[in-house]
Structures are given as C-alpha cells and as structure tokens.
Design a protein around this motif. Structure first.
Motif, PDB file in Angstrom:
ATOM      1  N   ARG A   1      11.935  -3.838   5.376  1.00  0.00           N
ATOM      2  CA  ARG A   1      11.683  -2.398   5.437  1.00  0.00           C
ATOM      3  C   ARG A   1      13.027  -1.685   5.509  1.00  0.00           C
ATOM      4  NH1 ARG A   1       6.618   0.090   8.006  1.00  0.00           N
ATOM      5  NH2 ARG A   1       6.798   2.212   7.230  1.00  0.00           N
TER       6      ARG A   1
ATOM      7  N   THR B   1       3.722  -3.762   7.638  1.00  0.00           N
ATOM      8  CA  THR B   1       2.933  -2.530   7.770  1.00  0.00           C
ATOM      9  C   THR B   1       1.837  -2.666   8.830  1.00  0.00           C
ATOM     10  OG1 THR B   1       1.470  -3.250   5.960  1.00  0.00           O
ATOM     11  CG2 THR B   1       3.335  -1.838   5.391  1.00  0.00           C
TER      12      THR B   1
ATOM     13  N   GLU C   1       0.270   0.159  11.608  1.00  0.00           N
ATOM     14  CA  GLU C   1       0.589   1.526  11.204  1.00  0.00           C
ATOM     15  C   GLU C   1      -0.688   2.310  10.922  1.00  0.00           C
ATOM     16  OE1 GLU C   1       3.278   1.843   8.014  1.00  0.00           O
ATOM     17  OE2 GLU C   1       4.960   0.986   9.109  1.00  0.00           O
TER      18      GLU C   1
ATOM     19  N   PRO D   1       1.768   3.686   4.198  1.00  0.00           N
ATOM     20  CA  PRO D   1       3.153   3.262   3.999  1.00  0.00           C
ATOM     21  C   PRO D   1       3.726   3.796   2.697  1.00  0.00           C
ATOM     22  CG  PRO D   1       1.673   1.438   3.586  1.00  0.00           C
ATOM     23  CD  PRO D   1       0.833   2.559   4.134  1.00  0.00           C
TER      24      PRO D   1
END
Length: 258
Positions: free
Chosen positions: A53, A218, A221, A225
């Motif tokens: 990321r 991810t 979350e 994303p």
C-alpha cells in the motif's frame, strides 16, 4: 541514575548494549518500520506475490512516483516498509549484489543468497560507529533455478522453486510462506493465516495469491479502497516478473469486496 536517564545514556550509542541486552536504536528502527505503510508477500505453487500500500499524502501527488515494490533482476523483486530513502538504498545494494553474482558465477543469484547479502549489510549498521541502523524492512521474493526451467522439480519441491524472505532492521533473515511488514503487520499476518487455512487450494494459484495479498491490505476497511494506492507484482515461472496494472488491481479489489 534513574531508569529514564540510564536509557537515554544507551540511546546515544547504537553499538552499545543496555544492561538488559537491548540495542535501543535497533528497536527504534523497528518502530520506524511499524509506522510505514504495509507490504504483504505470499508464496504460492505458481509463484510469489508482493503487494504494498502506498501512502499518498496529497491528491496532487502522482501515484506512479511512489514505489514500494522494486525489480532487482529478471527473477528477483523486493517490497519495502519504513523509511523510503533507506529502502531505496537497500534496493540499490540488492541490484549491485545480484549483478555481481551474475558476473562472478555466470548464473542468476538465488533469492536466499540475496537475502543473506542484504542481511549482512543491514547487520553491519548495528555494530559500526558513525552510521545509524536502516529504518526499513524488506520482503525478498524470487524464482530460483528450478522455476526457470532448469531441471524438473517434483510437485512437493515448491519451496525450492519460489522463495519468500524477510530482512528486518536488525539484519535477521526469515523465510516465509506468507507474511507482512509495516503498519499493522501482526493483524495482516493473522488475516493471511486464517484465510490460508480456509481456502488453501485457491490460494495455491498465483491469482489466488494476488487476491489474498490485496485482501489482507484492505481488510477491516469501511471505505472503498483506491486502486491507485496499491502496487502488486508477481514473480512466476520463466522467470517472469509481472507488475499488475491499476485496472487489474481494481478488478481484484472489486472481486474481493463482492
């Protein structure tokens, strides 16, 4: 001298052990890695996946100018977490070591040998005065000789064909089937471990490894994303190194979300 003053005294020299056997500057380097944006590595039967990321601090920033996964050679790649400048320096060390090995032995450098060379460089910084430890950790992924078409490895010989290693700021190398470095790495490793236990057959494929790595990054979350904030590379037979495009990452993230 109270405990705080004693700790400050040992903080000033990263080559000096504290009475309880700690190197505070190395621990601070590990903390720098934990504050960095995360990266995940997954080894599958079909190759190795490196996904990371990127921290995009402004909408004005060009996402392509931020790189967390780097090609070292035709069969080797690394992902980083921690201080970007320190990681860039280690990537250059990796490229030089790989090319030196090719010139000296007329063969591609094995992933484990590259990991050892990087670990030696990082560990040297923990015992040499005048230079601080590297505030970065690396995931090293590679396709070794058997994966390049030399010989016919057995079905149970995957560990010798595709390799995944970690080098931490102390200079310690680890071999992994799947792991994570950077912010929230413990939780990411837990996610990957649980997912592998549930869908081992699917994760054995390269595409399954991509889905697993991006799913880990991810996980937890609530917002959608942003595909441009991720990098994902695969190292497969051939060897081939394939950076996944933003559209391919978006499609994988969409499939994982559904």
């Amino acid at each position: 001298m109270d405990g705080g003053a004693r700790q400050q005294a040992y903080d000033r020299g990263h080559t000096i052990f504290s009475p309880d056997g700690r190197l505070y500057q190395v621990e601070y380097a590990r903390e720098a890695v934990e504050r960095g944006s995360p990266a995940v590595g997954v080894r599958t039967d079909g190759g190795v996946v490196l996904a990371a990321r990127k921290r995009l601090g402004s909408p004005l920033l060009e996402p392509e100018s931020v790189s967390k996964v780097h090609r070292v050679d035709d069969h080797l790649a690394v992902a980083s977490a921690g201080h970007a400048a320190d990681a860039r320096r280690l990537v250059e060390e990796a490229r030089v070591a790989s090319q030196r090995h090719r010139l000296r032995y007329d063969e591609p450098m094995p992933a484990e040998s590259l990991t050892t060379a990087l670990a030696d460089e990082v560990q040297e910084r923990t015992q040499t005065g005048g230079a601080r430890p590297y505030g970065a950790a690396l995931l090293v992924a590679g396709a070794d000789a058997a994966a390049s078409g030399v010989g016919e490895p057995s079905a149970n010989d995957v560990e010798k064909r595709f390799r995944l290693f970690e080098v931490d700021p102390s200079g310690t190398p680890y071999g992994w089937r799947a792991t994570a470095i950077g912010n929230g790495s413990s939780g990411l490793r837990g996610y990957v471990e649980a997912e592998l236990a549930e869908r081992d057959a699917a994760a054995a494929t390269l595409d399954g490894g991509v889905e697993l790595a991006l799913g880990a990054l991810t996980s937890g979350e609530e917002t959608e994303p942003e595909p441009a904030a991720f990098e994902c590379w695969t190292i497969g037979p051939g060897p081939t190194i394939d950076p996944r495009s933003t559209d391919e990452i978006a499609a994988t993230l969409g499939g994982a979300a559904s």
